[in-house]
Each structure stands twice: as C-alpha cells, then as structure tokens.
Scaffold this motif. Structure first.
Motif: not given
Length: 325
Positions: A135-145
């Motif tokens: 989840m950390r990888t996906c959200i940081n990638s999708l939302f540029k966070a």
C-alpha cells in the motif's frame, strides 16, 4: 463546548487487557491532554478500566473504526488531536514530538511511521507486512507522495484537517482515506519514526488480513478515480486503444499484402474499442474540471475553518483569563 488544547483519541473494541496501561501512558506523556476513549460495543471491561485510568468515556454504537472516528471528529474540538490505538502497540515516547509538529510547525497530519523502525521484526503476521509495504508503494506512486506508513493508527492532526475531512469509510480502510485526503489537498504531512511492539499475549487483533486488505485496495482505487479522474480514465482509454491496435495489426498487415479485409467483425470491434477510448478520455476531462472546482471550494472552506478555530482559541484564552482574575 470548550476547545481542548490537546485531545487524545483512543478508539476501542474489547481492549480490556491493555486500555488501562495505554491511558496511563498517555497521561504520563501528555499530562495536559484530555483523553477520550470511544467504546465501540465492547463486551468486556474496556470502558470501566479506561474510566478508572482517568479517561473520558463515550460510546459509538455503529460498529467499525471508521464510524468511531467519524463520531470523534464530529464531537471534539481541539487545537491538536493525537489518535492512538488501545492495544498498547505504540509506545508514547514520541507523542510530544508529534503534537509539537502540529502546534508549533503547523502540520496538518503527522504520521507515526512504524515501518522505518521495528514493525517488520515485531509483527508476526507476514501478510500484514507485505500489505503495508504494497500500500505504501502504490499510494506514493499513484498520488506522488512520500508517506512512510499508510496504515498506521498512530497519528496527530490539526483542527483544520479534522473539520474538513469527510469520513466515508466504516472500517479499517479509514487510514487509507485519511492519507489520500491529506495528499490530494496538499496539506502539510510530516513523518515521525515511532517504535512498534506486537500485541501482548492474550490481546487479539480485530483486523482480518484478506477481507480488510481487499477493502483497503478497493478504497485506494475508488479515491484514485475520484481525485485523479483524468489519469484514471486516461489509463482506461489507453488500454482500449492498445487492445484495438493489437486486434487491428494482423488485419492491417493482411490488407497491405492482399488488399482485402476478410474479418469485418474484428474491424467493427476495433471501431467500438476506439469509440470507448474516446468516451473514457473525454469523461476524464469533464470530471477533472469538476475536481479542480472541488479543490477551489475546499480552499475556501479551509479558510473558514481556520477563522473558526481562531475565534474559538481566542474565546478559550479570554475564558481562562477571567477564571484567573
């Protein structure tokens, strides 16, 4: 209702083995804070033990962590909120630092980052470890966070965050919703590394790895569609175009060689795929305009909330002055 300087929020469901210690640790770490324990239909002695330890007890009868947090955020006014689980997995040594990030450095959300410390060695559930990393990888990638721990239940919030956060989740996917809300609206997010320890013997987790994991993934994709519609529908359009191109390639090559188009049904499918791609792309464009308007409206609302907080803080200050006089 008066505004607290620091409100510590503890959602609880059957945590009698640990809640007394958690409340005592909070009172040691933040003696000036008001500790609220929200009991979510516990069938054990959670509420009584928390009250004996000095917490304010309130009830939420709709089952689920998201429902509890909705009630907390609606009922409590504070300059800073610290949320911590009642299972004694988060030591309170970092509580002061997290609160100071909100009060002194004006952070909107402070994330208690377990994954950079002891989480992977303390947590004995390998699928939880994998899910947190995914989840950390996906959200940081999708939302540029750059959020270090998406699923942590140890966070601090500003008044502005709490009063502008619309809670839609009912269960454990609430942490994902909080994180994406903060990132999407460009709120100030800080990461503080915190220690993590596994639950003590006899304390049982209420989180179902696979069922709640699927809810979290579904919530992430739903919010990506809602907050990034042009990118989301653009990817769908690209998929349709790629599929149409793959189906059309042999037909085009055969036409160049023979001048004939023997597979008209496939050509018709290609045409419909291209039309679907165009529809998806333009739907994304229209929704993106609506999202831009929503962001502008959010900023106006945020300014109103900030003014409301200033008035309440001023009222609390003058009220304390009058009591001293």
């Amino acid at each position: 209702m008066p505004m607290d300087k620091i409100a510590v929020l503890i959602p609880c469901y059957n945590e009698e083995k640990t809640i007394g210690k958690v409340v005592a640790d909070v009172r040691d770490a933040l003696p000036e804070a008001t500790v609220y324990v929200y009991d979510n239909n516990s069938t054990d002695n959670t509420a009584r033990l928390a009250r004996d330890a000095g917490a304010v007890i309130r009830q939420e009868y709709a089952q689920g962590k998201g429902n509890v947090i909705r009630r907390m955020f609606r009922e409590i006014d504070a300059q800073c909120y610290l949320m911590v689980d009642g299972d004694d997995t988060y030591p309170l040594e970092c509580a002061r630092e997290m609160v100071d990030q909100v009060i002194r450095r004006h952070a909107d959300m402070v994330v208690g980052d377990r994954l950079s410390s002891t989480y992977f060695t303390e947590n004995k559930r390998p699928f939880h470890n994998f899910g947190n990393s995914l989840m950390r990888t996906c959200i940081n990638s999708l939302f540029k966070a750059n959020i270090k721990d998406i699923m942590t239940g140890y966070r601090a919030f500003s008044y502005e965050f709490v009063k502008t956060f619309p809670v839609f989740s009912k269960g454990f996917e609430i942490e994902t919703e909080m994180t994406i809300h903060a990132v999407n609206y460009n709120m100030q997010v800080e990461n503080v590394i915190v220690e993590y320890r596994d639950r003590p013997e006899g304390s049982v987790s209420k989180l179902n790895t696979f069922r709640d994991g699927m809810r979290v993934i579904r919530k992430m994709m739903q919010l990506y569609k809602n907050y990034k519609p042009l990118k989301c529908f653009g990817l769908i359009a690209l998929l349709f175009v790629a599929l149409a191109a793959a189906l059309f390639a042999p037909i085009g090559l055969e036409y160049l060689e023979t001048g004939l188009v023997p597979r008209f049904p496939t050509m018709i499918v290609c045409g419909f795929l291209v039309m679907a791609a165009m529809q998806a792309f333009f739907s994304g464009m229209v929704l993106d305009v609506q999202v831009a308007k929503d962001r502008r409206d959010f900023e106006y609302h945020l300014n109103k909330i900030y003014s409301e907080k200033s008035l309440k803080c001023a009222g609390a200050h003058w009220g304390s002055r009058e009591e001293q006089d």
